[in-house]
Design a protein around this motif. Sequence first.
Motif, PDB file in Angstrom:
ATOM      1  N   ASP A 105       7.887  10.606  44.509  1.00 15.75           N
ATOM      2  CA  ASP A 105       6.971   9.495  44.789  1.00 15.75           C
ATOM      3  C   ASP A 105       7.012   9.158  46.278  1.00 15.75           C
ATOM      4  O   ASP A 105       8.001   9.434  46.963  1.00 15.75           O
ATOM      5  N   GLU A 106       5.964   8.521  46.742  1.00 11.51           N
ATOM      6  CA  GLU A 106       5.866   8.128  48.145  1.00 11.51           C
ATOM      7  C   GLU A 106       7.100   7.339  48.575  1.00 11.51           C
ATOM      8  O   GLU A 106       7.604   6.490  47.839  1.00 11.51           O
ATOM      9  N   ILE A 107       7.573   7.638  49.770  1.00 13.67           N
ATOM     10  CA  ILE A 107       8.683   6.905  50.372  1.00 13.67           C
ATOM     11  C   ILE A 107       8.119   6.151  51.561  1.00 13.67           C
ATOM     12  O   ILE A 107       7.376   6.713  52.366  1.00 13.67           O
ATOM     13  N   LYS A 108       8.474   4.868  51.632  1.00 14.63           N
ATOM     14  CA  LYS A 108       7.963   4.084  52.754  1.00 14.63           C
ATOM     15  C   LYS A 108       9.064   3.234  53.369  1.00 14.63           C
ATOM     16  O   LYS A 108      10.120   3.025  52.760  1.00 14.63           O
ATOM     17  N   GLU A 109       8.802   2.745  54.561  1.00 13.61           N
ATOM     18  CA  GLU A 109       9.742   1.885  55.259  1.00 13.61           C
ATOM     19  C   GLU A 109      10.080   0.689  54.377  1.00 13.61           C
ATOM     20  O   GLU A 109       9.199   0.074  53.779  1.00 13.61           O
ATOM     21  N   GLY A 110      11.369   0.393  54.273  1.00 10.52           N
ATOM     22  CA  GLY A 110      11.837  -0.714  53.442  1.00 10.52           C
ATOM     23  C   GLY A 110      12.359  -0.273  52.089  1.00 10.52           C
ATOM     24  O   GLY A 110      13.035  -1.046  51.406  1.00 10.52           O
ATOM     25  N   ASP A 111      12.073   0.968  51.675  1.00 12.56           N
ATOM     26  CA  ASP A 111      12.605   1.466  50.405  1.00 12.56           C
ATOM     27  C   ASP A 111      14.130   1.561  50.486  1.00 12.56           C
ATOM     28  O   ASP A 111      14.691   1.868  51.548  1.00 12.56           O
ATOM     29  N   VAL A 112      14.780   1.307  49.360  1.00 10.97           N
ATOM     30  CA  VAL A 112      16.232   1.384  49.278  1.00 10.97           C
ATOM     31  C   VAL A 112      16.611   2.286  48.106  1.00 10.97           C
ATOM     32  O   VAL A 112      16.185   2.048  46.975  1.00 10.97           O
ATOM     33  N   PHE A 113      17.402   3.309  48.409  1.00 13.71           N
ATOM     34  CA  PHE A 113      17.922   4.209  47.382  1.00 13.71           C
ATOM     35  C   PHE A 113      19.406   3.923  47.200  1.00 13.71           C
ATOM     36  O   PHE A 113      20.160   3.884  48.175  1.00 13.71           O
ATOM     37  N   ASP A 114      19.834   3.724  45.958  1.00 10.86           N
ATOM     38  CA  ASP A 114      21.243   3.585  45.625  1.00 10.86           C
ATOM     39  C   ASP A 114      21.654   4.802  44.808  1.00 10.86           C
ATOM     40  O   ASP A 114      21.004   5.133  43.803  1.00 10.86           O
ATOM     41  N   LEU A 115      22.717   5.471  45.256  1.00 10.45           N
ATOM     42  CA  LEU A 115      23.264   6.647  44.588  1.00 10.45           C
ATOM     43  C   LEU A 115      24.657   6.252  44.131  1.00 10.45           C
ATOM     44  O   LEU A 115      25.603   6.251  44.925  1.00 10.45           O
ATOM     45  N   VAL A 116      24.775   5.870  42.874  1.00  9.60           N
ATOM     46  CA  VAL A 116      26.015   5.286  42.356  1.00  9.60           C
ATOM     47  C   VAL A 116      26.689   6.262  41.402  1.00  9.60           C
ATOM     48  O   VAL A 116      26.127   6.597  40.351  1.00  9.60           O
ATOM     49  N   TYR A 117      27.886   6.703  41.779  1.00  7.46           N
ATOM     50  CA  TYR A 117      28.642   7.614  40.910  1.00  7.46           C
ATOM     51  C   TYR A 117      29.590   6.829  40.018  1.00  7.46           C
ATOM     52  O   TYR A 117      30.359   5.984  40.481  1.00  7.46           O
ATOM     53  N   LEU A 118      29.529   7.138  38.722  1.00  8.18           N
ATOM     54  CA  LEU A 118      30.444   6.560  37.743  1.00  8.18           C
ATOM     55  C   LEU A 118      31.086   7.697  36.957  1.00  8.18           C
ATOM     56  O   LEU A 118      30.376   8.538  36.384  1.00  8.18           O
ATOM     57  N   PRO A 119      32.425   7.764  36.927  1.00  9.92           N
ATOM     58  CA  PRO A 119      33.110   8.839  36.204  1.00  9.92           C
ATOM     59  C   PRO A 119      32.635   8.911  34.747  1.00  9.92           C
ATOM     60  O   PRO A 119      32.444   7.893  34.095  1.00  9.92           O
ATOM     61  N   GLY A 120      32.439  10.129  34.285  1.00 12.09           N
ATOM     62  CA  GLY A 120      32.020  10.346  32.909  1.00 12.09           C
ATOM     63  C   GLY A 120      30.527  10.145  32.679  1.00 12.09           C
ATOM     64  O   GLY A 120      30.006  10.505  31.637  1.00 12.09           O
ATOM     65  N   GLU A 121      29.838   9.547  33.640  1.00 13.34           N
ATOM     66  CA  GLU A 121      28.393   9.329  33.506  1.00 13.34           C
ATOM     67  C   GLU A 121      27.600  10.153  34.501  1.00 13.34           C
ATOM     68  O   GLU A 121      26.584  10.716  34.168  1.00 13.34           O
ATOM     69  N   GLY A 122      28.032  10.165  35.752  1.00 12.86           N
ATOM     70  CA  GLY A 122      27.332  10.895  36.788  1.00 12.86           C
ATOM     71  C   GLY A 122      26.793   9.970  37.856  1.00 12.86           C
ATOM     72  O   GLY A 122      27.237   8.826  37.991  1.00 12.86           O
TER      73      GLY A 122
END
Length: 187
Positions: A126-143
């Motif tokens: 999807d389109e990415i624009k200024e102000g977008d926030v991506f969170d990449l959260v690792y949790l053991p056993g889940e991913g």
Amino acid sequence: MKKLTSAFLLSMTLAAPVSAVTIEGVDMPDQMKADGSELVLNGAGVRSKWFIDLYVGGLYVSHVGSDPKAIVAADEPQAIRLHIISGMITSDKMTSATLEGFDASTDGNTAPIQAEIDEFMGVFKDEIKEGDVFDLVYLPGEGVKVSKNGNARDTISGIEFKKALFGIWLSDEPAQEDLKAAMLGKD
């Protein structure tokens, strides 16, 4: 008197509790919740390319550390937040840069996690624009739980995928050396 006032203001600033780090106008909170785990900001910095600031990246961990190999290998809750600060980032550019990052962080051996990488890359379609926030959260056993602007997008399982993903910023060949240092609290 002017020196005294400056010294007093400086001492008050240093004594005041800090609730967030502000980088390029972006407030990076000093804590993040990850499904019941409390993560703390290890460090944050700016990803730049060709003199253009692209995003602010922050690393959140259970306990502060400066050893990139230990952080990447840890099977414990962790997160990376990417706050887009440039309109120059497009879906295609983010996809291309991320694929290059996976290649660098795995020493060119993406085959064992290629299905996970392919699934993850869908987050950037999807389109990415200024102000977008991506969170990449690792949790053991889940991913790795991926969200964009607070909306869950996907969960990609596997510690090996997590290691390659976090290696984009923390490996021996990171996306940017000074961003790696900043995320490790060494700036």
